[in-house]
Enzyme design. Structure first.
Site, PDB file in Angstrom:
ATOM      1  N   ASP A  63      15.952   0.931 -27.173  1.00 52.44           N
ATOM      2  CA  ASP A  63      15.088   0.496 -26.065  1.00 52.44           C
ATOM      3  C   ASP A  63      15.646  -0.732 -25.357  1.00 52.44           C
ATOM      4  OD1 ASP A  63      14.675  -1.035 -28.411  1.00 52.44           O
ATOM      5  OD2 ASP A  63      12.710  -1.707 -27.699  1.00 52.44           O
ATOM      6  N   ARG A  72      25.937  -5.035 -23.547  1.00 54.83           N
ATOM      7  CA  ARG A  72      26.610  -4.093 -24.460  1.00 54.83           C
ATOM      8  C   ARG A  72      27.804  -3.428 -23.763  1.00 54.83           C
ATOM      9  NH1 ARG A  72      23.396  -6.526 -26.643  1.00 54.83           N
ATOM     10  NH2 ARG A  72      21.479  -5.922 -27.693  1.00 54.83           N
ATOM     11  N   LYS A 176       6.330  -0.287 -28.912  1.00 54.07           N
ATOM     12  CA  LYS A 176       6.826  -1.544 -29.472  1.00 54.07           C
ATOM     13  C   LYS A 176       6.575  -2.674 -28.496  1.00 54.07           C
ATOM     14  CE  LYS A 176      10.837  -3.617 -29.356  1.00 54.07           C
ATOM     15  NZ  LYS A 176      12.277  -3.910 -29.406  1.00 54.07           N
ATOM     16  N   GLU A 217       5.758  -6.711 -33.403  1.00 52.52           N
ATOM     17  CA  GLU A 217       7.026  -7.384 -33.714  1.00 52.52           C
ATOM     18  C   GLU A 217       6.934  -8.879 -33.416  1.00 52.52           C
ATOM     19  OE1 GLU A 217      11.823  -7.298 -32.659  1.00 52.52           O
ATOM     20  OE2 GLU A 217      10.485  -5.947 -31.592  1.00 52.52           O
ATOM     21  N   GLU A 219       9.033 -11.608 -33.952  1.00 50.80           N
ATOM     22  CA  GLU A 219      10.365 -11.991 -34.444  1.00 50.80           C
ATOM     23  C   GLU A 219      10.542 -13.493 -34.510  1.00 50.80           C
ATOM     24  OE1 GLU A 219      15.186 -11.611 -33.778  1.00 50.80           O
ATOM     25  OE2 GLU A 219      13.891 -10.659 -32.299  1.00 50.80           O
ATOM     26  N   LYS A 259       7.122  -4.865 -37.485  1.00 55.91           N
ATOM     27  CA  LYS A 259       8.576  -5.031 -37.325  1.00 55.91           C
ATOM     28  C   LYS A 259       8.904  -6.523 -37.402  1.00 55.91           C
ATOM     29  CE  LYS A 259      12.582  -4.094 -34.397  1.00 55.91           C
ATOM     30  NZ  LYS A 259      13.238  -3.141 -33.475  1.00 55.91           N
ATOM     31  N   SER A 301      17.114  -6.084 -37.240  1.00 58.16           N
ATOM     32  CA  SER A 301      18.365  -6.519 -37.868  1.00 58.16           C
ATOM     33  C   SER A 301      18.743  -7.952 -37.482  1.00 58.16           C
ATOM     34  CB  SER A 301      19.509  -5.549 -37.566  1.00 58.16           C
ATOM     35  OG  SER A 301      19.599  -5.283 -36.183  1.00 58.16           O
ATOM     36  N   GLY A 302      18.199  -8.434 -36.369  1.00 57.60           N
ATOM     37  CA  GLY A 302      18.342  -9.854 -36.041  1.00 57.60           C
ATOM     38  C   GLY A 302      19.761 -10.376 -36.006  1.00 57.60           C
ATOM     39  N   GLY A 303      20.696  -9.571 -35.479  1.00 60.33           N
ATOM     40  CA  GLY A 303      22.055 -10.076 -35.337  1.00 60.33           C
ATOM     41  C   GLY A 303      22.879 -10.065 -36.619  1.00 60.33           C
ATOM     42  N   SER A 330      14.328  -0.773 -38.389  1.00 65.88           N
ATOM     43  CA  SER A 330      14.188  -0.451 -36.971  1.00 65.88           C
ATOM     44  C   SER A 330      15.331  -1.198 -36.309  1.00 65.88           C
ATOM     45  CB  SER A 330      12.837  -0.920 -36.428  1.00 65.88           C
ATOM     46  OG  SER A 330      12.778  -0.687 -35.034  1.00 65.88           O
ATOM     47  N   ARG A 333      21.356  -2.869 -32.685  1.00 63.95           N
ATOM     48  CA  ARG A 333      22.789  -3.130 -32.825  1.00 63.95           C
ATOM     49  C   ARG A 333      23.328  -2.730 -34.204  1.00 63.95           C
ATOM     50  NH1 ARG A 333      22.532  -9.233 -31.168  1.00 63.95           N
ATOM     51  NH2 ARG A 333      20.454  -8.922 -32.055  1.00 63.95           N
ATOM     52  N   TYR A 393      15.571  -9.636 -25.253  1.00 67.29           N
ATOM     53  CA  TYR A 393      15.780  -8.310 -24.670  1.00 67.29           C
ATOM     54  C   TYR A 393      15.421  -8.356 -23.204  1.00 67.29           C
ATOM     55  CZ  TYR A 393      16.503  -6.197 -29.201  1.00 67.29           C
ATOM     56  OH  TYR A 393      17.014  -5.871 -30.412  1.00 67.29           O
TER      57      TYR A 393
END
Length: 393
Positions: A63, A72, A176, A217, A219, A259, A301-303, A330, A333, A393
């Site tokens: 997403d 990317r 999300k 989420e 984060e 998440k 995954s947070g980098g 979830s 990257r 994001y």
């Protein structure tokens, strides 16, 4: 001295609200229960959530906004066009044929939800036919909280009810919404914790009323020099506030997913911790704050590098504490980095890119069961840290 009260004075005093009758007598009536859901609605929501996090399954986060995709694409020297974004995601979605036992859901960006494969099959149909559930990112990005030390809330509640109704019609069964908190000496502030918990609860409420399972989420960014203990403490406070807000807003927890970040030291922390220490801190924080009614926790995954994200998820599932929820992934990257690099915008590299994606999906499916054995045959970008400062994001 005592006052004698007349009958009318007595009854008028009784009729006054209790909180005006002197400190000693403060009593708050519990709120009346107005049912938010029918049995059928609850059944639908909980069944969607459970299917996404069935044993060994997790979520592919595809997403990325157009802006994030630009980063990317630039990293592999490819132009960020709608067609190239479509083609790249087609590689991932077609690749799920080989790992449908490991991917329970895919989070789409608005544009992607309406795209098709080369042969004209809508992406939504493609993945639904494989038993994978389509989801949609619905927040509209972070905005500053004025008067704070660079803290943010997330916008997107306006018109969300109508958008959810439309997305549900168009095949999305979960959504999300990402909030972001950061750890410094002065943050996260009480304001940031409360505001983000509240906006996540409003989002969750609107989703559930439309038959969409909300992934909440909150984060906590990995930027900073803080140690593992500080991240654990902050994670516990943030999650405690979140679940209080979800309760206040009458959210049906069985029809939600969480998440969160894993509990890790800040990227600039000099002390190194083992995967087992990270797992213990993470599971402890969750056990203290996340009700067992929640069907699953799908970590971001947070980098972390691809390999790190799999090793840590595996350690979390191997952790010897009682864990009442599915603990899975979830990943954006951490499922895509090697695939993206292998593809590098070249059609003839499609199969190689697909193979890299399959490898990571299998690794994480195993890790979600606590059965992943790290191999030296890492992919094109598996060992590279995917940390981007101040990730948004």
């Amino acid at each position: 001295h005592t006052h004698s009260l007349t009958h009318t004075e007595c009854s008028s005093r009784r009729r006054r609200p209790l909180h005006t009758q002197g400190r000693a007598q403060i009593r708050v009536r519990m709120p009346h229960q107005y049912p938010a859901f029918t049995t059928e609605q609850k059944k639908e929501l909980s069944s969607i959530a459970q299917r996404i996090v069935a044993p060994g399954k997790g979520i592919l986060a595809a997403d990325e906004s157009t802006g994030s995709m630009a980063k990317r694409m630039t990293s592999i020297g490819v132009e960020n066009t709608e067609e190239l974004r479509r083609y790249y995601r087609q590689i991932l979605f077609q690749g799920t044929e080989h790992v449908k036992g490991h991917i329970g859901g895919i989070i789409f960006f608005h544009e992607t939800l309406y795209q098709k494969t080369d042969d004209g099959t809508p992406f939504v149909k493609l993945i639904k036919d494989k038993g994978i559930i389509p989801g949609i990112k619905v927040d509209l990005g972070v905005v500053p909280l004025a008067g704070t030390n660079g803290e943010t809330t997330t916008q997107g509640l306006d018109g969300l009810n109508e958008r959810c109704a439309q997305y549900k019609k168009d095949g999305a069964d979960f959504a999300k919404w990402r909030c972001v908190l950061k750890i410094t000496d002065t943050t996260p502030s009480r304001l940031a914790i409360m505001e983000n918990a509240n906006v996540l609860a409003r989002y969750a409420s609107i989703c559930q009323q439309n038959g969409i399972v909300p992934i909440v989420e909150p984060e906590i960014l990995p930027d900073g020099t803080h140690d593992l203990k500080r991240c654990q403490y902050v994670t516990e406070k943030v999650l405690a506030a979140l679940y209080k807000a979800l309760s206040d807003h009458h959210i049906y927890l069985e029809g939600t997913l969480l998440k969160p970040n894993m509990v890790t030291p800040g990227h600039a922390c000099t002390q190194k911790y083992s995967a087992e220490e990270i797992a213990m801190a993470t599971v402890t924080a969750l056990r203290r704050t996340v009700p067992p009614a929640v069907p699953g926790v799908t970590f971001l995954s947070g980098g972390q590098s691809e390999e790190e994200a799999s090793i840590n998820l595996n350690a979390i599932n191997a952790c010897p504490l009682h864990k009442p929820w599915a603990l899975t992934f979830s990943y954006g990257r951490a499922l895509q980095a090697s695939a993206l690099k292998a593809w590098s915008g070249k059609k003839e590299q499609t199969k190689a890119a697909e193979a890299e994606f399959i490898k990571r999906a299998q690794a994480n499916g195993q890790a979600a069961l606590g059965k992943y054995a790290s191999s030296a045959k890492a992919g094109a970008a598996a060992g590279q840290s995917l940390f981007v400062a101040d990730h948004a994001y």
